[in-house]
Design a protein around this motif. Structure first.
Motif, PDB file in Angstrom:
ATOM      1  N   VAL A 201       0.766  -7.278  -4.364  1.00 63.38           N
ATOM      2  CA  VAL A 201       0.677  -8.399  -5.294  1.00 63.38           C
ATOM      3  C   VAL A 201       0.263  -9.599  -4.461  1.00 63.38           C
ATOM      4  O   VAL A 201       0.959  -9.955  -3.502  1.00 63.38           O
ATOM      5  CB  VAL A 201       2.020  -8.673  -5.995  1.00 63.38           C
ATOM      6  N   PRO A 202      -0.881 -10.218  -4.740  1.00 64.44           N
ATOM      7  CA  PRO A 202      -1.342 -11.341  -3.919  1.00 64.44           C
ATOM      8  C   PRO A 202      -0.265 -12.410  -3.731  1.00 64.44           C
ATOM      9  O   PRO A 202       0.427 -12.781  -4.676  1.00 64.44           O
ATOM     10  CB  PRO A 202      -2.529 -11.883  -4.709  1.00 64.44           C
ATOM     11  N   GLY A 203      -0.092 -12.842  -2.485  1.00 64.06           N
ATOM     12  CA  GLY A 203       0.899 -13.863  -2.171  1.00 64.06           C
ATOM     13  C   GLY A 203       2.244 -13.325  -1.757  1.00 64.06           C
ATOM     14  O   GLY A 203       3.109 -14.073  -1.315  1.00 64.06           O
ATOM     15  N   LYS A 204       2.442 -12.012  -1.903  1.00 56.76           N
ATOM     16  CA  LYS A 204       3.703 -11.409  -1.502  1.00 56.76           C
ATOM     17  C   LYS A 204       3.487 -10.547  -0.257  1.00 56.76           C
ATOM     18  O   LYS A 204       2.470  -9.865  -0.123  1.00 56.76           O
ATOM     19  CB  LYS A 204       4.289 -10.557  -2.630  1.00 56.76           C
ATOM     20  N   ARG A 205       4.463 -10.573   0.638  1.00 50.80           N
ATOM     21  CA  ARG A 205       4.363  -9.805   1.861  1.00 50.80           C
ATOM     22  C   ARG A 205       4.706  -8.335   1.596  1.00 50.80           C
ATOM     23  O   ARG A 205       5.668  -8.021   0.904  1.00 50.80           O
ATOM     24  CB  ARG A 205       5.312 -10.355   2.928  1.00 50.80           C
ATOM     25  N   VAL A 206       3.894  -7.458   2.148  1.00 52.45           N
ATOM     26  CA  VAL A 206       4.147  -6.019   2.044  1.00 52.45           C
ATOM     27  C   VAL A 206       3.922  -5.395   3.411  1.00 52.45           C
ATOM     28  O   VAL A 206       3.171  -5.925   4.226  1.00 52.45           O
ATOM     29  CB  VAL A 206       3.220  -5.349   1.003  1.00 52.45           C
ATOM     30  N   PRO A 207       4.578  -4.273   3.712  1.00 48.21           N
ATOM     31  CA  PRO A 207       4.422  -3.652   5.023  1.00 48.21           C
ATOM     32  C   PRO A 207       3.074  -2.970   5.216  1.00 48.21           C
ATOM     33  O   PRO A 207       2.677  -2.657   6.323  1.00 48.21           O
ATOM     34  CB  PRO A 207       5.561  -2.619   5.060  1.00 48.21           C
ATOM     35  N   GLY A 208       2.337  -2.712   4.146  1.00 49.27           N
ATOM     36  CA  GLY A 208       1.053  -2.023   4.254  1.00 49.27           C
ATOM     37  C   GLY A 208       0.878  -1.064   3.103  1.00 49.27           C
ATOM     38  O   GLY A 208       1.790  -0.805   2.334  1.00 49.27           O
ATOM     39  N   MET A 209      -0.325  -0.501   2.994  1.00 50.83           N
ATOM     40  CA  MET A 209      -0.623   0.382   1.866  1.00 50.83           C
ATOM     41  C   MET A 209      -0.250   1.829   2.145  1.00 50.83           C
ATOM     42  O   MET A 209      -0.334   2.674   1.260  1.00 50.83           O
ATOM     43  CB  MET A 209      -2.089   0.273   1.486  1.00 50.83           C
ATOM     44  N   GLY A 210       0.162   2.141   3.367  1.00 48.81           N
ATOM     45  CA  GLY A 210       0.561   3.504   3.674  1.00 48.81           C
ATOM     46  C   GLY A 210      -0.563   4.487   3.419  1.00 48.81           C
ATOM     47  O   GLY A 210      -1.719   4.224   3.728  1.00 48.81           O
ATOM     48  N   GLY A 211      -0.232   5.633   2.826  1.00 44.05           N
ATOM     49  CA  GLY A 211      -1.247   6.656   2.579  1.00 44.05           C
ATOM     50  C   GLY A 211      -1.819   6.618   1.179  1.00 44.05           C
ATOM     51  O   GLY A 211      -2.500   7.563   0.766  1.00 44.05           O
ATOM     52  N   ALA A 212      -1.571   5.526   0.441  1.00 42.54           N
ATOM     53  CA  ALA A 212      -1.930   5.498  -0.980  1.00 42.54           C
ATOM     54  C   ALA A 212      -3.412   5.731  -1.232  1.00 42.54           C
ATOM     55  O   ALA A 212      -3.782   6.465  -2.155  1.00 42.54           O
ATOM     56  CB  ALA A 212      -1.505   4.167  -1.595  1.00 42.54           C
ATOM     57  N   ILE A 213      -4.285   5.116  -0.432  1.00 42.35           N
ATOM     58  CA  ILE A 213      -5.717   5.253  -0.671  1.00 42.35           C
ATOM     59  C   ILE A 213      -6.151   6.706  -0.500  1.00 42.35           C
ATOM     60  O   ILE A 213      -6.833   7.275  -1.355  1.00 42.35           O
ATOM     61  CB  ILE A 213      -6.519   4.329   0.262  1.00 42.35           C
ATOM     62  N   ASP A 214      -5.763   7.318   0.613  1.00 42.97           N
ATOM     63  CA  ASP A 214      -6.146   8.709   0.867  1.00 42.97           C
ATOM     64  C   ASP A 214      -5.579   9.639  -0.203  1.00 42.97           C
ATOM     65  O   ASP A 214      -6.277  10.536  -0.700  1.00 42.97           O
ATOM     66  CB  ASP A 214      -5.649   9.139   2.248  1.00 42.97           C
ATOM     67  N   LEU A 215      -4.304   9.451  -0.540  1.00 43.31           N
ATOM     68  CA  LEU A 215      -3.660  10.323  -1.524  1.00 43.31           C
ATOM     69  C   LEU A 215      -4.327  10.219  -2.887  1.00 43.31           C
ATOM     70  O   LEU A 215      -4.578  11.229  -3.553  1.00 43.31           O
ATOM     71  CB  LEU A 215      -2.176   9.970  -1.635  1.00 43.31           C
TER      72      LEU A 215
ATOM     73  N   LEU B 240      -7.394  -3.263  -6.106  1.00 45.80           N
ATOM     74  CA  LEU B 240      -7.384  -1.826  -6.356  1.00 45.80           C
ATOM     75  C   LEU B 240      -7.020  -1.025  -5.111  1.00 45.80           C
ATOM     76  O   LEU B 240      -7.371  -1.389  -3.992  1.00 45.80           O
ATOM     77  CB  LEU B 240      -8.746  -1.358  -6.853  1.00 45.80           C
ATOM     78  N   THR B 241      -6.333   0.064  -5.354  1.00 49.90           N
ATOM     79  CA  THR B 241      -6.092   1.072  -4.328  1.00 49.90           C
ATOM     80  C   THR B 241      -7.221   2.084  -4.347  1.00 49.90           C
ATOM     81  O   THR B 241      -7.727   2.500  -3.302  1.00 49.90           O
ATOM     82  CB  THR B 241      -4.756   1.797  -4.592  1.00 49.90           C
ATOM     83  N   VAL B 242      -7.631   2.494  -5.542  1.00 47.96           N
ATOM     84  CA  VAL B 242      -8.712   3.461  -5.703  1.00 47.96           C
ATOM     85  C   VAL B 242      -9.305   3.307  -7.095  1.00 47.96           C
ATOM     86  O   VAL B 242      -8.605   2.936  -8.045  1.00 47.96           O
ATOM     87  CB  VAL B 242      -8.194   4.901  -5.493  1.00 47.96           C
ATOM     88  N   LYS B 243     -10.599   3.567  -7.221  1.00 48.68           N
ATOM     89  CA  LYS B 243     -11.260   3.587  -8.519  1.00 48.68           C
ATOM     90  C   LYS B 243     -11.232   4.997  -9.093  1.00 48.68           C
ATOM     91  O   LYS B 243     -11.456   5.970  -8.372  1.00 48.68           O
ATOM     92  CB  LYS B 243     -12.708   3.113  -8.401  1.00 48.68           C
TER      93      LYS B 243
ATOM     94  N   PHE C  74      -2.433  13.624   7.573  1.00 47.21           N
ATOM     95  CA  PHE C  74      -3.526  12.989   6.845  1.00 47.21           C
ATOM     96  C   PHE C  74      -4.759  13.882   6.798  1.00 47.21           C
ATOM     97  O   PHE C  74      -5.568  13.784   5.872  1.00 47.21           O
ATOM     98  CB  PHE C  74      -3.859  11.623   7.459  1.00 47.21           C
ATOM     99  N   GLY C  75      -4.902  14.773   7.787  1.00 44.25           N
ATOM    100  CA  GLY C  75      -5.976  15.750   7.722  1.00 44.25           C
ATOM    101  C   GLY C  75      -5.817  16.666   6.526  1.00 44.25           C
ATOM    102  O   GLY C  75      -6.798  17.017   5.852  1.00 44.25           O
ATOM    103  N   ILE C  76      -4.571  17.054   6.222  1.00 47.67           N
ATOM    104  CA  ILE C  76      -4.289  17.875   5.042  1.00 47.67           C
ATOM    105  C   ILE C  76      -4.704  17.138   3.771  1.00 47.67           C
ATOM    106  O   ILE C  76      -5.316  17.716   2.858  1.00 47.67           O
ATOM    107  CB  ILE C  76      -2.793  18.243   4.999  1.00 47.67           C
TER     108      ILE C  76
END
Length: 220
Positions: free
Chosen positions: A121-135, A165-168, A92-94
């Motif tokens: 998607v609101p109301g659905k279970r997900v494991p997490g956003m992972g690295g999507a925001i940083d990427l 949103l994940t990112v703007k 993640f530093g990279i």
């Protein structure tokens, strides 16, 4: 409706054309993983994954999988000469230092401003956003690969995202089964249509205005 395997590979093959020699690239889960198959071996491209590999190769042959070697999605991978291992903090530093030339990821929605919604998607279970925001925030170029419409036929390219949103303003390019679209100055510019679709079909199925500046080529 999901995309057929040939269409998924067509999208991946087009995305690979954006990758240049010597780049450091992160490929997300789904269609983006297929892009690795279309990067020429002599390009010296180093594929990065959030769980700690730089120099990831393609999928191993059946029966040759290494249980200790996988990408961030948990799928078995191989290594290329010169590859290195490190912990997730370094991975993640990279990303956060802005060292990735391109990130290729999927999305649920993308707006005309380049906003990306791809983690829940609101109301659905997900494991997490992972690295999507940083990427999506830190990569020099972000390419989104996705269906042009959702399962109900609604556009996934929209004026404003309705999902969280994940990112703007993170996306630079969108490639779907119908089109290649650049995002420039918060506007959608139609660059190519994907065979066998037409410009008229793409415009009609997109939920935001498309600019057509030059002759629109067809990618087969």
């Amino acid at each position: 409706m999901g995309l057929g395997i040939e269409t998924r590979h067509q999208i991946a093959r087009r995305a690979a054309l954006e990758i240049e020699r010597g780049m450091i690239v992160n490929l997300g889960i789904g269609i983006p993983t297929l892009v690795a198959d279309y990067i020429p071996g002599n390009y010296g491209v180093m594929l990065h994954t959030e769980n700690g590999i730089l120099g990831m190769g393609g999928s191993p042959p059946p029966g040759k999988e290494d249980g200790n070697l996988s990408n961030a999605g948990g799928y078995p991978v191989t290594l290329i000469p010169g590859a290195s291992y490190f912990d997730s903090a370094t991975a993640f530093g990279i990303i956060r230092r802005g060292l990735l030339d391109i990130t290729v990821l999927g999305a649920l929605e993308v707006s005309e401003q380049g906003d990306i919604a791809n983690w829940i998607v609101p109301g659905k279970r997900v494991p997490g956003m992972g690295g999507a925001i940083d990427l999506a925030q830190k990569s020099k170029k972000v390419i989104v690969l996705m269906n042009h419409s959702d399962k109900e036929g609604n556009p996934k390219i929209v004026k404003n995202c309705k999902l969280p949103l994940t990112v703007k303003r993170g996306a630079h390019m969108i490639i779907t089964e119908k089109a290649v679209i650049d995002i420039e100055n918060e506007k959608l510019v139609l660059r190519e249509v994907m065979y066998p679709h037409s410009v008229e079909e793409v415009v009609e199925s997109t939920g935001a205005p498309l600019e057509i500046r030059n002759e629109v080529m067809t990618f087969q």
